[in-house]
Every structure is written in structure tokens, then in C-alpha cells.
Enzyme design. Structure first.
Site, mmCIF file in Angstrom:
data_model
loop_
_atom_site.group_PDB
_atom_site.id
_atom_site.type_symbol
_atom_site.label_atom_id
_atom_site.label_comp_id
_atom_site.label_asym_id
_atom_site.label_seq_id
_atom_site.Cartn_x
_atom_site.Cartn_y
_atom_site.Cartn_z
ATOM 1 N N GLU A 398 0.809 -1.225 0.000
ATOM 2 C CA GLU A 398 0.000 0.000 0.000
ATOM 3 C C GLU A 398 0.839 1.270 0.000
ATOM 4 O O GLU A 398 0.521 2.237 -0.692
ATOM 5 C CB GLU A 398 -0.955 -0.006 1.194
ATOM 6 C CG GLU A 398 -2.117 -0.970 1.066
ATOM 7 C CD GLU A 398 -1.780 -2.411 1.382
ATOM 8 O OE1 GLU A 398 -2.646 -3.286 1.231
ATOM 9 O OE2 GLU A 398 -0.616 -2.669 1.804
ATOM 10 N N GLN A 420 -8.057 -2.333 -0.978
ATOM 11 C CA GLN A 420 -8.952 -3.484 -1.033
ATOM 12 C C GLN A 420 -9.957 -3.432 0.115
ATOM 13 O O GLN A 420 -11.139 -3.726 -0.059
ATOM 14 C CB GLN A 420 -8.148 -4.779 -0.999
ATOM 15 C CG GLN A 420 -8.950 -5.978 -1.456
ATOM 16 C CD GLN A 420 -8.064 -7.176 -1.703
ATOM 17 O OE1 GLN A 420 -7.594 -7.797 -0.748
ATOM 18 N NE2 GLN A 420 -7.837 -7.492 -2.971
ATOM 19 N N PHE A 421 -9.478 -3.031 1.284
ATOM 20 C CA PHE A 421 -10.317 -2.700 2.433
ATOM 21 C C PHE A 421 -9.724 -1.457 3.071
ATOM 22 O O PHE A 421 -8.489 -1.302 3.113
ATOM 23 C CB PHE A 421 -10.351 -3.845 3.455
ATOM 24 C CG PHE A 421 -11.093 -5.063 2.982
ATOM 25 C CD1 PHE A 421 -12.446 -5.223 3.260
ATOM 26 C CD2 PHE A 421 -10.446 -6.041 2.255
ATOM 27 C CE1 PHE A 421 -13.135 -6.344 2.815
ATOM 28 C CE2 PHE A 421 -11.124 -7.159 1.806
ATOM 29 C CZ PHE A 421 -12.477 -7.309 2.081
ATOM 30 N N ALA A 422 -10.572 -0.581 3.579
ATOM 31 C CA ALA A 422 -10.079 0.645 4.206
ATOM 32 C C ALA A 422 -9.134 0.340 5.361
ATOM 33 O O ALA A 422 -8.228 1.129 5.655
ATOM 34 C CB ALA A 422 -11.253 1.490 4.697
ATOM 35 N N ASP A 423 -9.318 -0.793 6.007
ATOM 36 C CA ASP A 423 -8.465 -1.194 7.129
ATOM 37 C C ASP A 423 -6.992 -1.269 6.724
ATOM 38 O O ASP A 423 -6.093 -1.033 7.530
ATOM 39 C CB ASP A 423 -8.893 -2.563 7.656
ATOM 40 C CG ASP A 423 -10.388 -2.662 7.868
ATOM 41 O OD1 ASP A 423 -10.824 -2.783 9.015
ATOM 42 O OD2 ASP A 423 -11.130 -2.612 6.860
ATOM 43 N N PHE A 424 -6.733 -1.623 5.450
ATOM 44 C CA PHE A 424 -5.363 -1.848 5.006
ATOM 45 C C PHE A 424 -4.608 -0.543 4.750
ATOM 46 O O PHE A 424 -3.412 -0.554 4.466
ATOM 47 C CB PHE A 424 -5.355 -2.693 3.728
ATOM 48 C CG PHE A 424 -5.978 -4.055 3.891
ATOM 49 C CD1 PHE A 424 -6.244 -4.586 5.154
ATOM 50 C CD2 PHE A 424 -6.320 -4.809 2.783
ATOM 51 C CE1 PHE A 424 -6.828 -5.844 5.301
ATOM 52 C CE2 PHE A 424 -6.894 -6.064 2.913
ATOM 53 C CZ PHE A 424 -7.153 -6.580 4.170
ATOM 54 N N HIS A 465 -11.466 -5.971 8.729
ATOM 55 C CA HIS A 465 -12.135 -5.714 7.457
ATOM 56 C C HIS A 465 -13.403 -4.882 7.641
ATOM 57 O O HIS A 465 -14.209 -4.793 6.722
ATOM 58 C CB HIS A 465 -12.509 -7.033 6.768
ATOM 59 C CG HIS A 465 -11.348 -7.853 6.334
ATOM 60 N ND1 HIS A 465 -10.601 -8.611 7.198
ATOM 61 C CD2 HIS A 465 -10.784 -8.028 5.111
ATOM 62 C CE1 HIS A 465 -9.640 -9.224 6.532
ATOM 63 N NE2 HIS A 465 -9.729 -8.890 5.265
#
Length: 659
Positions: A398, A420-424, A465
Site C-alpha cells: 500500500e 482493497q479494504f479501508a483497514d489496510f 475488514h
């Protein structure tokens, strides 16, 4: 030291000598000014000037260079006037950052130089993006980026080299191996025999050269450039040198063994090149004296010119205004437009597709977004229409991809990154917070990047996630934040985010993707960032919310038709529509701020504080917040339902209305 002039004539060699001498003399003057207390800090590159000068001379004037602390020779070899550099170092108005940053923490498109930030590694990925823009535009260009041996330990180094290798980008990654990262010697920094050996792991070419030999540096980079301009690919170049001063002057050099100084002093790049030119008849001792006198006079004149310059007069309006690139939202005439009933996810996909058709320089990057269509299939079919050059699967890195997006923006492109997910996004946090957000404020460079953030709970996806992490970004000046709740807003706000030249964090709620429908204009109608939408008029209380909270509020109002509740969908969180919120609360006298994020330090706290400060005399009850539990998000459905703010909405509204 062996010098090989190859095809360089005497005039060129003399010009090289002057380019090498000038930054040395500037540095010697800086050390005097430091002792006199006329400057406050200095990072010395004495002893390693041959790398900066030789490499810059080998680059074309329109090719980007991304230097570091000790690369004064890059700036002087690109003929930036010393007075402008001195103004930058002194925080004067004519400096590149208007007193907002120091030393070489700036960029200049005029001279095709992109400076570093203090975190050392992030500029490596920027070079990837700059080079990618050249590849996509079919420009036969190379990009040169510097790093030190210490920064090769950072993840940014790995990510940037890996991306460049996979994408075959024409980047020269130049390591200045000067023996120490502040006081940490190389044997405590890495355990490989030579740093250039790391090239093997990335499947790229690696070379190791004498960084104190200006001709070796020049010829090597000239040769590499000729090759990679025609056949794009990255190269790792390790330049061996030594830092003859401290990391910065205050840190000293007591940790360095004396014999090392003696050994490297004998390899001084200026002294040895000067001796070589004397033996070649290019220089005469009398000419050396003349050149030094000319440079000394120039340096004195340029420096004193800056000291005579008036200091910056602080102005709040200027500081706030310069945080963002000025942007005027296009005037839209209100009229009924043909629309099609679509899902939330389709609104996003439509917006992306429309923008890709409108902007030939727009690139989308993300994990699995090409043939696979992304984890949520939002970009399905895009590769067939726009090609893999503009719809790019990325390695899982990222930070490197956000940096590459910024590099694209620096070199004339627009970029969208799909997390892919905001968490990442935590893995790319530094690039967003310290690079994207601060660049326009620091040196007036727009950063045209949108980061898409699939966020939120409701699907039982657990702690990694499902987070609602907008508050990580809303406190960061320089970013714009949007969070649509409906399909039409999803398209309109996305189009606006892409049109805006500032970095925009675009939150999209995963639970809403296929869960809601609505009319979406067939035309490309943008929705202005910073404008809320009054979804329902009311008299008793206002619910101020966004994202999934909007649907919780509407559901609550439907269950309580006897209550007159006004519902405000913020749509944008930075900037947020203070006027619309204040007007609503002044009318109803009661305010509930609802959001999916945890209660403590969620964005609702900012709204509540603002209303308490600015609308106190209109309030009939305390401003109340309804947020999720101050825990991580659980996976189990019953636990998740308990966690979410919706579980406490009825209770909080009853308390507000009964006050």
C-alpha cells in the site's frame, strides 16, 4: 583514484570541475555561518559531492531527480540560483516553501527536482510513479532517485524496487553508502555483503561504483540512462562514499574511528579530480585561484542578498488558503435529468468509468482490480475498455502504491488507488498523511490523487475488514474526505473527487454496495464536496450523520412518524457543511450526532464541539453523540450488532427528546 575521461573534451572537464567545486565552497561557507549563529542547522555533504554532481550532469534537464539531505550538488548543478536556496534554508519569502519547511524538503517543477521528506524512504515510490507516467506517455526518459544505506532497511525501499521491477520502470535507484546512518555503522544496518546484492532479489541489474570519482559516476549513469530510456527497467546503483562531517553538525563525528577519516580524506572527490585536471593540462593553479575568487564573490553576494530580504509576515488567511490547491466547482444548472435505478456499487462503477473516458491521463491502481475486477467487482470489464496500462493490478504494498500515485500526479497524470479494504490503509499511512496531504502547503504542488476506501461493518467481517476509520484522516489538513450514502451521491461525489486537484479520501460503505438502490443520473453530474443534504425536514430534533448512519436515521424516522426529526446527510467530512448543520440545529434546538465509528474521538465529537461553541444559545438540550462501542469490531453477528451505534440510537434519541 583512476579517472577515465573517455570522449569528454577539456571544456567539458573544466565545466565538471566548476560544478564540483561550487557546492563544496557553498558548504564551507555554510559551516562558517553556522559557527557564527547565522544559520541554525546544516546537513553536510562534504566528501560525497561527486555523486550528486556527476549523476545530475548525466541526466537530461527535463528528467526528474529525487535527492536527499546531502545532495546540494543536484540543486546547484541544475543551476538553481544560490539566493533561492539560501532563502529556502533561512525561511525567507523567496524560498521554495515560504518558510514552511527547511533544507531540501521541497520540490520544483521548473528544475524537475522532487525533494524528500524526513521519513527518508517514501520518495522511492514517487520515482516509480513519475517513471510510470513517462512509460504510459511513451516518453523516452529516465528517473533518478537517491537514498542512503540506512533507508534501505525501510519497507519503502523494498516496495519501490519491487514495483519498479514488476512494472519494468526506468528508474535508477541510487544508494549513497556513506558508512553511517547518523551514528549507526553499516554492520549494524544490514548483513548482506554489499547492498547492491539486494538487486538479485528483485530480479534487476545492480552495480557498485566509486562514488567519489565524478567521471565514474557520470559515465555509469549516462550508460544506464541510454539503455533504460529505450528498454525501460530499473537499476540499483550503490555508490561508495563517506560522510566527512556529522549527520548534521550538532551530532559530531566522535563515533568514527580516526583511521577511517584518514583513508577517506585521501579519496576526497574534489582534491583528486583537481589533481587529475592539473596533470591533464585542463587546469592551472592560477585558474583555480581565479575560479575560487569568482565563486567566493558570488556566494557572498547571493547570501547577503537573502539576509537583506524582509522576513515573512505571518498571515492566517494565507496559511489556511495554501493548504489546498485552489479549485472552483463548476456551476451546475439545476434541472431534471434522465436517471436509471441502480445499486450503490453501480454508482461507483459508473463514476469510475465516466472519469476514465473523460480523462485519458487517469490511472486506477489496486490489488486484483484488472481482469478479476477487484474484490467487490467494481472495476469488472475495465481492462477490456481501458487496457492494463491504465487499470493496474498492484503488488501488495500500500505505501508503495500510494507513493506511485503521487508520482503519477507529479508528472501530469491523475491517479485513483483502491484500498482493497479501508483497514489496510494503515500500511500506506505515512504517504497519505505526510506526503499527499502536506505537499501543496509546502511547495504549492497539487497532488491529484483519489484513494477509494471500502469501509464499515454489517457483514460480520471482524476487526480487520470492518473498521470505520474516517477520523484517522479528518484531522489532517490537506486532505478532503467524502462519504456518500446513496447511489447518486456515490457517483456524483466520486466524479467531483476525481475532478478536484487535491488528494481526496473517498469512503464507500461495503454494506451498501448491493443493499440499496436509487436513481442515478445518466449524465456525469458532480456533487460539490463540502455540501450536506437535508434528507428530511423536522422541528423537534436534528440527526447529523453520514454513511450507513444515514440509513439508520431514516429507519428510525420511519419507525417514529409521530416525531418531527430533521435528518442531515453530511456527505463530506472535510470540509463539512457547517452552515447547513447550524441552520438545522438553530431551527430544531436539539442535535444528535450519529456515526458508525467508535464514540471516543470519532468525527462526531468535532461536530458536537462545534455546535456547543457556535449554537449554544439555540440549544434546548445538550448535543448528544451516538457512536459505536469503544472496542475493536467483533466478527460474531450478535456481538457486531451490539457494537454498532444503531443499537443505542433509540435510547439516545429518547434521552435527547426528553431533556
Amino acid at each position: 583514484m583512476n579517472f577515465d575521461r573517455k570522449n569528454l573534451d577539456n571544456d567539458t572537464l573544466l565545466a565538471f570541475y566548476k560544478k564540483l567545486l561550487f557546492p563544496r565552497m557553498v558548504e564551507e561557507k555554510m559551516l562558517i555561518l553556522l559557527r557564527q549563529g547565522r544559520i541554525g542547522k546544516w546537513f553536510s555533504g562534504i566528501g560525497q559531492e561527486a555523486i550528486a554532481v556527476g549523476s545530475t550532469l548525466a541526466m537530461a534537464a527535463d528528467e526528474y531527480i529525487l535527492p536527499m539531505h546531502r545532495n546540494l550538488g543536484v540543486f546547484t548543478s541544475r543551476d538553481i540560483p544560490l539566493s533561492r536556496l539560501m532563502a529556502q534554508w533561512q525561511g525567507k519569502p523567496s524560498g521554495f516553501t515560504k518558510g514552511r519547511d527547511r533544507s531540501f524538503h521541497f520540490g520544483t517543477q521548473e528544475y524537475k527536482i522532487i525533494g524528500m521528506i524526513s521519513h527518508l524512504g517514501p520518495q522511492l515510490a514517487l520515482a516509480d510513479g513519475i517513471a510510470l507516467a513517462d512509460v504510459l506517455a511513451d516518453n523516452k526518459k529516465s528517473t533518478l532517485v537517491f537514498t542512503g544505506e540506512g533507508a534501505t532497511s525501510e519497507g519503502d525501499f523494498h516496495e519501490a524496487l519491487n514495483i519498479a521491477s514488476v512494472w519494468k520502470l526506468p528508474v535508477i535507484f541510487l544508494i549513497e553508502n556513506n558508512g553511517y546512518g547518523l551514528s549507526t555503522p553499516t554492520n549494524e544496518q544490514y548483513n548482506c555483503r554489499e547492498l547492491v546484492d539486494k538487486a538479485i532479489g528483485y530480479g534487476i541489474e545492480g552495480r557498485r561504483i566509486d562514488g567519489n570519482n565524478i567521471l565514474e559516476v557520470y559515465h555509469t549513469i549516462t550508460e544506464l540512462n541510454e539503455a533504460i530510456r529505450e528498454n525501460p527497467r530499473p537499476v540499483l546503483l550503490e555508490c561508495m562514499t563517506f560522510r566527512m562531517r556529522g549527520h548534521e553538525e550538532a551530532s559530531g563525528t566522535k563515533y568514527v574511528p580516526p583511521n577511517l577519516f584518514e583513508w577517506w580524506a585521501a579519496k576526497d572527490p574534489l582534491t583528486n579530480f583537481e589533481k587529475y585536471l592539473l596533470t591533464q593540462g585542463v587546469l592551472q593553479k592560477e585558474l583555480i585561484l581565479v575560479i575560487r575568487q569568482q565563486f567566493s564573490k558570488l556566494i557572498e553576494t547571493e547570501i547577503e542578498k537573502v539576509y537583506a530580504e524582509a522576513d515573512i509576515i505571518p498571515d492566517i488567511d494565507t496559511e489556511v488558503r495554501d493548504m489546498y490547491k485552489p479549485y472552483s466547482f463548476p456551476t451546475v444548472q439545476a434541472k431534471a435529468l434522465p436517471a436509471t435505478n441502480k445499486r450503490y456499487i453501480d454508482g461507483i462503477s459508473d463514476g469510475l468509468k465516466s472519469a476514465m473516458r473523460k480523462h485519458n491521463n487517469l490511472v486506477i491502481m489496486g490489488q486484483d482490480i484488472a481482469e478479476y475486477g477487484g474484490a467487490f467487482k467494481i472495476t469488472q470489464g475495465f481492462v477490456e475498455e481501458f487496457g492494463k496500462g491504465r487499470v493496474r493490478n498492484t503488488p501488495i504494498c500500500e505505501s508503495g502504491i500510494v507513493g506511485a500515485a503521487m508520482g503519477l500526479a507529479l508528472n501530469g497524470y491523475k491517479a485513483i488507488v483502491e484500498m482493497q479494504f479501508a483497514d489496510f490503509v494503515t500500511c500506506g499511512f505515512n504517504q497519505i498523511i505526510n506526503n499527499l496531504a502536506k505537499t501543496h502547503y509546502r511547495w504549492a504542488q497539487a497532488v491529484d490523487v483519489v484513494i477509494r476506501m471500502p469501509a464499515g461493518a454489517g457483514t460480520g467481517a471482524g476487526p480487520f475488514h470492518s473498521q470505520s476509520n474516517e477520523a484517522w484522516f479528518t484531522k489532517t489538513p490537506g486532505l478532503k474526505i467524502v462519504y456518500p450514502a446513496f447511489p447518486a451521491d456515490a457517483k456524483g461525489l466520486l466524479l467531483a473527487a476525481i475532478d478536484d486537484p487535491n488528494p481526496v479520501i473517498y469512503f464507500e460503505h461495503k454494506y451498501l454496495y448491493r443493499g440499496i438502490h436509487g436513481d442515478v443520473p445518466d449524465a456525469d453530474v458532480m456533487i460539490e464536496i463540502g455540501k450536506a443534504n437535508v434528507l428530511k425536514q423536522g422541528e423537534q430534533a436534528s440527526i447529523i450523520t453520514f454513511g450507513l448512519g444515514v440509513h439508520w436515521a431514516l429507519e428510525y424516522a420511519d419507525k417514529h412518524p409521530d416525531q418531527s426529526i430533521e435528518i442531515i446527510d453530511l456527505r463530506s467530512l472535510q470540509p463539512w457543511d457547517k452552515d447547513a448543520v447550524e441552520a438545522s440545529v438553530m431551527k430544531t434546538g436539539r442535535a444528535l450526532v450519529l456515526h458508525e465509528d467508535t464514540l471516543t474521538s470519532g468525527f462526531g465529537a468535532e461536530i458536537a464541539a462545534h455546535l456547543s461553541e457556535h449554537c449554544f444559545k439555540y440549544l434546548d438540550a445538550p448535543v448528544m453523540r451516538c457512536g459505536s462501542l469503544d472496542t475493536a469490531i467483533p466478527m460474531n453477528k450478535a456481538l457486531e450488532d451490539q457494537f454498532l451505534a444503531k443499537a443505542r440510537l433509540e435510547e439516545t434519541m429518547a434521552k435527547l427528546l426528553a431533556y
